[in-house]
Design a protein around this motif. Sequence first.
Motif, PDB file in Angstrom:
ATOM      1  N   LYS A 127       0.893  -0.958   0.023  1.00 12.27           N
ATOM      2  CA  LYS A 127      -0.099   0.066  -0.144  1.00 12.27           C
ATOM      3  C   LYS A 127       0.650   1.219  -0.075  1.00 12.27           C
ATOM      4  N   ASP A 128       0.611   2.264  -0.914  1.00 16.19           N
ATOM      5  CA  ASP A 128       1.238   3.408  -1.225  1.00 16.19           C
ATOM      6  C   ASP A 128       0.555   4.495  -0.999  1.00 16.19           C
ATOM      7  N   GLU A 129       0.705   5.524  -0.018  1.00 20.75           N
ATOM      8  CA  GLU A 129      -0.165   6.546   0.116  1.00 20.75           C
ATOM      9  C   GLU A 129       0.772   7.863  -0.122  1.00 20.75           C
ATOM     10  N   PHE A 130       0.305   8.990  -0.873  1.00 19.73           N
ATOM     11  CA  PHE A 130       0.730  10.304  -0.818  1.00 19.73           C
ATOM     12  C   PHE A 130      -0.331  11.365  -1.351  1.00 19.73           C
ATOM     13  N   ASN A 131       0.048  12.664  -0.981  1.00 18.13           N
ATOM     14  CA  ASN A 131      -0.920  13.506  -1.221  1.00 18.13           C
ATOM     15  C   ASN A 131      -0.829  14.450  -2.468  1.00 18.13           C
ATOM     16  N   ILE A 132      -1.718  14.913  -2.985  1.00 19.31           N
ATOM     17  CA  ILE A 132      -1.485  15.875  -4.269  1.00 19.31           C
ATOM     18  C   ILE A 132      -2.244  17.103  -3.777  1.00 19.31           C
ATOM     19  N   ALA A 133      -1.905  18.363  -4.422  1.00 18.29           N
ATOM     20  CA  ALA A 133      -2.542  19.653  -4.002  1.00 18.29           C
ATOM     21  C   ALA A 133      -2.785  20.270  -5.395  1.00 18.29           C
ATOM     22  N   LEU A 134      -3.808  21.036  -5.410  1.00 22.04           N
ATOM     23  CA  LEU A 134      -4.091  21.901  -6.455  1.00 22.04           C
ATOM     24  C   LEU A 134      -3.837  23.340  -5.862  1.00 22.04           C
ATOM     25  N   PRO A 135      -2.902  24.124  -6.770  1.00 22.55           N
ATOM     26  CA  PRO A 135      -2.749  25.541  -6.071  1.00 22.55           C
ATOM     27  C   PRO A 135      -4.083  26.442  -6.415  1.00 22.55           C
TER      28      PRO A 135
END
Length: 184
Positions: A127-135
Amino acid sequence: MRRTLLALFVSASLLSACIVEAPGGASPNERRQATVTQVPALSLRSGANFEDKVELVGATVQPGRLSPGEGARVTAYFKVLKPLEEDYLIFVHVEDAEGRAERLNVDHKPAGGLYPTTQWKPGETVKDEFNIALPPGSSARALNIWMGFWEQKTDARLQLKNPDAVRNDGRSRVLLAQVPVAQP
């Protein structure tokens, strides 16, 4: 200003995705944290096969729709088919689906840096978790999330074995998801 905001969001995303790898490799407890015995219901199924070594089973993106200035948590699941001889990074490219903005890179060590790919065992699901963000102020209507495996020392990618079965760009980048963006 726009580049500064973009760099700020990329930095924030990387901070939450990159954790220093445990010295000496994964402990049994870290291995348990990084693997699952059963994959939960997935909103996105894949089946991408990387050199008959790893299969991207699928992923979830929460929330499934973003607004400018918001972030999302991505959880991907990888079935280990054969041992990996190199420690690969998971590369993630977040792009405006219409190509109007710069790419956000969210490359990271798998499983928060706790479980390098050379320690993955055949039959496991990682399981791999990460975050993305929209400016804030982004005019994107949708974001494409591309991913694959990259070995930093040689600049080599694990090659996609079944390009006709999954959406990809022909360079071993798999389209994991397209996330809609709500416009104000």
